[in-house]
Every structure is written in structure tokens, then in C-alpha cells.
Design a protein around this motif. Structure first.
Motif, PDB file in Angstrom:
ATOM      1  N   ASP A 129      78.443 -25.093  66.748  1.00  0.00           N
ATOM      2  CA  ASP A 129      79.416 -26.097  66.310  1.00  0.00           C
ATOM      3  C   ASP A 129      78.819 -26.937  65.184  1.00  0.00           C
ATOM      4  OD1 ASP A 129      77.700 -27.894  67.470  1.00  0.00           O
ATOM      5  OD2 ASP A 129      78.990 -28.370  69.169  1.00  0.00           O
ATOM      6  N   LYS A 130      79.555 -27.960  64.754  1.00  0.00           N
ATOM      7  CA  LYS A 130      79.071 -28.718  63.596  1.00  0.00           C
ATOM      8  C   LYS A 130      77.797 -29.500  63.897  1.00  0.00           C
ATOM      9  CE  LYS A 130      82.750 -32.023  64.418  1.00  0.00           C
ATOM     10  NZ  LYS A 130      84.038 -32.478  64.006  1.00  0.00           N
ATOM     11  N   LYS A 131      77.495 -29.707  65.203  1.00  0.00           N
ATOM     12  CA  LYS A 131      76.230 -30.390  65.539  1.00  0.00           C
ATOM     13  C   LYS A 131      75.106 -29.384  65.745  1.00  0.00           C
ATOM     14  CE  LYS A 131      78.286 -34.435  67.669  1.00  0.00           C
ATOM     15  NZ  LYS A 131      79.015 -34.737  68.897  1.00  0.00           N
ATOM     16  N   LYS A 132      75.368 -28.144  65.386  1.00  0.00           N
ATOM     17  CA  LYS A 132      74.404 -27.035  65.495  1.00  0.00           C
ATOM     18  C   LYS A 132      74.088 -26.642  66.943  1.00  0.00           C
ATOM     19  CE  LYS A 132      73.075 -26.841  60.919  1.00  0.00           C
ATOM     20  NZ  LYS A 132      74.317 -27.404  60.366  1.00  0.00           N
ATOM     21  N   ASN A 133      74.931 -27.049  67.873  1.00  0.00           N
ATOM     22  CA  ASN A 133      74.771 -26.551  69.247  1.00  0.00           C
ATOM     23  C   ASN A 133      75.134 -25.082  69.258  1.00  0.00           C
ATOM     24  OD1 ASN A 133      74.273 -29.131  70.478  1.00  0.00           O
ATOM     25  ND2 ASN A 133      76.443 -29.584  70.167  1.00  0.00           N
ATOM     26  N   ILE A 134      74.322 -24.282  69.964  1.00  0.00           N
ATOM     27  CA  ILE A 134      74.564 -22.835  70.005  1.00  0.00           C
ATOM     28  C   ILE A 134      75.394 -22.504  71.242  1.00  0.00           C
ATOM     29  CG2 ILE A 134      73.433 -20.552  70.133  1.00  0.00           C
ATOM     30  CD1 ILE A 134      72.545 -21.897  67.632  1.00  0.00           C
TER      31      ILE A 134
END
Ligand code: GAL
Length: 461
Positions: free
Chosen positions: A436-441
Motif C-alpha cells: 500500500d502507499k505506506k509500503k506495507n506488504i
């Protein structure tokens, strides 16, 4: 004579595409052309005796807006592709390389026009607002008008939904629980009737039963599924009372995210149909499926206590019922199934993470279904159904990933003509995963595909 023979031969092999006898959740649906139905973040509008389904069209390559599709159905089982009701625009806020999500159509009682609302955004989700488009005909083409205005300003929010009250008033719902009442022409906002209830609360959906409003939403986990929850109130202005989850905890709303609730009113009852998305990034076009289940009410509570693979609805009476099945079950270790490549076998499943590993079954029957033990290390399988001459009847890319492991129906063919068929399932070597945009995979950690059983519905004798 010669001509007649040819016509007969082609009839013998022709299929009635996209014909179903029930609502099947979690499996790709095929339309009248044999294409997979692509209509996510959807809603349904009934006009005369026809249901119209509007939803996001997708590709398997990018998240950029391509348009909103419209399908129609008389029974809610079989869907006919009608048109792309709102295609990507040449330029502007729904032009190339933008995001367009969650289309919702309502018929304006005052003007008789059809108004489509949507979430428009940039590809990085930083330019969000609620937009609208209009059409005189339900199927479109809809004309995009830009942002829906409240006090002259756009509503800069993302996940949205709509609700039409029994008095004909139209409302736009946005994430967090804000509710906006529309003006009589449905083209601007008259009043904000409810403030934010909570953080998160995405994909808002609403229904009203016996004077009580039910407000359903999801947590904020991108395209990963989570346990959706709801509030109730006797007024749209609140106070809203938290009521907990809508499905058993941990099932992640039976692996789906809500998008809309369709009331199906008959002479005896009203069934409220929960409509959810089983997203599948990046293959949202081929592999994202639908979870449509009848909501069960007990006093002032609602729930989906059990997941039904298949159920039917008597539209005249408004009554939902489980679908009786006479399917023959073939277990994964049955000799009728031919495996190729490396497979790990147990009594409950055969699984393989080898690219191109496959299994095949030859059968004769009206419908075939594939059941897998979906899990967090599973990926995409290619499923090909052919007739005995090798002609492809339908093909699909099936997502076998799920954050929690459960035996699931992942593929079901449309109703087939009498004949002999072959189903082959291949490992594609690919899996759903994204950030996602927070770089959570998010997504799967492996490329396994799995088979637990095959079910075949025998031909009528
Ligand atoms: C979800 C939302 C979807 C889509 C997705 C993008 O939370 O409900 O509509 O916007 O995020 O990551």
C-alpha cells in the motif's frame, strides 16, 4: 442437406455461455460471451424486472482507471455484459493514469435520471474526491460531471457508498461514517447529516429494516480482507451504536470486503443481500471474485453466520434458500485425476508450487467445481475447461490465496450442455502480492496451488 448438417453440428457444440442456477460466491463468473464478469466495488439497481450491476472494470496490469462496467440479469445468477457505462475519459480527473473506484448508481425520483457516484483519485491516492456522472438511460453512456459539491466544494474523501431511503431521499456515505444528503436532483449535497463516527470504516454500505438503519464498513487494510463491522441507529443523524462484526471473527468477512447491500423485496419477505469483493491484486480483472450472501437478522442484529457456496432466491416471494446439491465428489487422491509434475499429497489435498505442474480430469456432467484448501502460501492457478474436441468452453485464472486456510470452492463452470469435457488446472508460478502507499506488504508468501476435491453435477436423466 449438407448445409443442414453443418448447422446441426455447430449447435451440438455451442454452449449457452454464462448460465447459472444459483448465486455462487468466490468463483469467477462468466458472462454471455464467456468473459469473466469484472464489476467490483459494485452496486445493483433494479429497473422494471431487470437488475443492473455497476462496478469497476479492471486490467491485470495496472490499477489505472479503465472504466465502469454495466451488466444485467433477470435472476441475479447469470449476468449479461451490457456496456462500459463510463469509460476512461480522454483527459481530466477520470482520464488516463487516474483511479476510479466504487461506482454506485441511483435513479433520481424527481428527474428520472440515473446518477452514478464514484471515488476519483490520482494513482497514488492523493487527489481523492467523490465525483458523479449522469445518464438518461440506466445502461449509460454516463457523462462525467466532476466533483459532487457540498457548499460549493468537493468532498475530498476516498471510499464511498450510497443509500436511498424509503422516502426517495438519496445519500452519499463516505469512509469514517460521514453521511451527505443529496438535493432533489441528486447532483449536489444539501446537508451533511452525520459526522465521522470512527477512523477506518472503509467501503461504507447501508440498509434500513423495520425503521432501523444498519451502517456497515471495513477496516483499512488495502485490498486485504478484514473483519467488517457495523453500527445501528434509528436516525441517519445518529447516535450510532457499535454492534460488532458482521461475520464470525477471523473469517475476514468470509474473505471479502463489503460494497453494497441489495434489498430484494418479495411478497412474503425482503432478503438483504450482502455484496462483497474478494480482491486479488494484481489480477483484479481475472481473479477478483464476489461474495454475495443473504444477511441473517436476529432481533436488531445482523450477520452472515455461515458461508454458503451456493444459494437461491425466489424473487417473487423475496425468500433466500440454500441450494440443494446432487454433486458427485471426487477426492484429490482419486485415480480419475491425472497429475503432472511434483505434487505433495495428503488425504485432504494435493498441492504443488512447481510452475506448470498440472492436473486433469475428464468428466461428463452439467457443471464442474473445484475445491481447494486456500492458504497464505498459495498463488494463481490457470483453469481450462474444454469439450472433448479440445475446444475451450471457459478459462480463468483462479486465486487460491487466503490469509486464513479454509476449504473453498474456487471455480465453478457455468451450466454445461450434455457432453464429455476435460478440466485442466496449471500452476502459473504467480501469486497475489502488493504494497500500500505506506509500503506495507500484503499477499501470499508462496506459489502453491491446491486441490482437495472436485464436484460434478450429473446430467439430468
Ligand atoms: C481499500 C479500498 C479500495 C481501494 C484499496 C486500494 O481500502 O476499500 O476501494 O481503494 O484500498 O488500496
Amino acid at each position: 442437406m449438407y448445409v443442414i448438417f453443418l448447422i446441426n453440428a455447430s449447435y451440438a457444440f455451442a454452449q449457452i455461455h454464462g448460465k447459472y442456477d444459483a448465486i455462487y460466491s468466490g468463483t469467477p463468473w462468466f458472462d454471455q460471451n464467456g468473459n469473466v464478469v469484472s464489476a467490483h466495488g459494485a452496486n445493483i439497481v433494479k429497473e422494471k424486472d431487470t437488475f443492473y450491476l455497476f462496478g469497476e472494470a479492471h486490467t491485470d496490469t495496472s490499477n489505472a482507471f479503465v472504466g465502469f462496467n454495466c451488466y444485467s440479469s433477470k435472476d441475479l445468477y447469470s449476468w449479461k455484459f451490457e456496456s462500459m457505462a463510463l469509460p476512461v475519459q480522454k483527459s481530466g480527473k477520470l482520464g488516463p493514469n487516474r483511479v476510479g473506484e466504487r461506482p454506485k448508481v441511483m435513479k433520481c425520483p424527481k428527474t428520472g435520471e440515473f446518477i452514478m457516484y464514484m471515488h476519483a483519485d490520482s494513482l497514488t491516492y492523493k487527489d481523492q474526491f467523490v465525483g458523479y456522472a449522469v445518464s438518461k438511460k440506466i445502461k449509460g453512456p454516463y457523462q462525467f460531471k466532476g466533483p459532487l459539491l457540498f457548499n460549493g466544494k468537493p468532498i475530498k474523501k476516498w471510499d464511498m457508498g450510497t443509500f436511498q431511503d424509503t422516502d426517495g431521499s438519496g445519500y452519499v456515505l463516505v469512509h469514517g461514517g460521514e453521511i451527505y444528503k443529496l438535493n432533489d436532483d441528486y447532483k449536489s449535497v444539501a446537508e451533511k447529516v452525520n459526522e465521522n463516527i470512527t477512523s477506518g470504516f472503509e467501503s461504507p454500505a447501508m440498509l434500513k429494516k423495520d425503521g432501523l438503519y444498519y451502517f456497515i464498513g471495513s477496516h483499512l487494510t488495502s485490498w486485504e480482507k478484514n473483519d467488517n463491522y457495523y453500527y445501528t441507529s434509528i436516525s441517519l443523524r445518529g447516535p450510532w451504536i457499535s454492534q460488532g462484526l458482521i461475520a464470525p471473527e477471523g473469517t475476514l468477512t468470509w474473505n471479502s470486503q463489503c460494497t453494497f447491500v441489495l434489498p430484494i423485496q418479495g411478497t412474503k419477505e425482503t432478503t438483504y443481500m450482502f455484496m462483497g469483493d474478494r480482491w486479488s491484486f494484481p489480477k483484479q480483472a481475472s481473479s477478483a471474485t464476489y461474495v454475495w450472501q443473504p444477511l441473517v437478522f436476529s432481533g436488531k442484529s445482523l450477520s452472515i453466520p455461515n458461508y454458503q457456496d451456493a444459494w437461491q432466491i425466489d424473487l417473487a416471494k423475496g425468500i433466500a434458500s440454500s441450494k440443494e446439491t446432487s454433486d458427485t465428489i471426487i477426492k484429490n487422491n482419486d485415480k480419475q485425476i491425472e497429475f503432472k509434475g511434483n505434487w505433495k499429497n495428503t488425504d485432504s489435498e494435493s498441492k504443488s508450487d512447481e510452475k506448470d505442474a498440472s492436473f486433469t480430469i475428464k468428466f461428463s456432467g452439467q457443471q464442474i467445481a473445484l475445491y481447494s484448501l486456500v492458504s497464505s502460501e498459495n498463488g494463481y492457478a490457470k483453469v481450462v475447461l474444454t469439450d472433448e474436441k479440445g475446444k475451450i468452453i471457459v478459462k480463468a485464472v483462479v486465486d487460491m490465496y487466503s490469509k486464513f486456510s479454509v476449504l473453498s470452492q474456487v471455480f465453478r463452470s457455468p451450466v454445461l450442455k450434455k457432453g464429455n469435457y476435460k478440466l485442466t488446472v496449471y500452476n502459473t508460478g504467480e501469486r497475489p502480492n502488493w504494497s500500500d502507499k505506506k509500503k506495507n506488504i500484503y499477499g501470499s508468501t508462496g506459489n502453491y496451488i491446491s486441490i482437495s476435491q472436485i464436484k460434478i453435477k450429473p446430467h439430468k436423466i
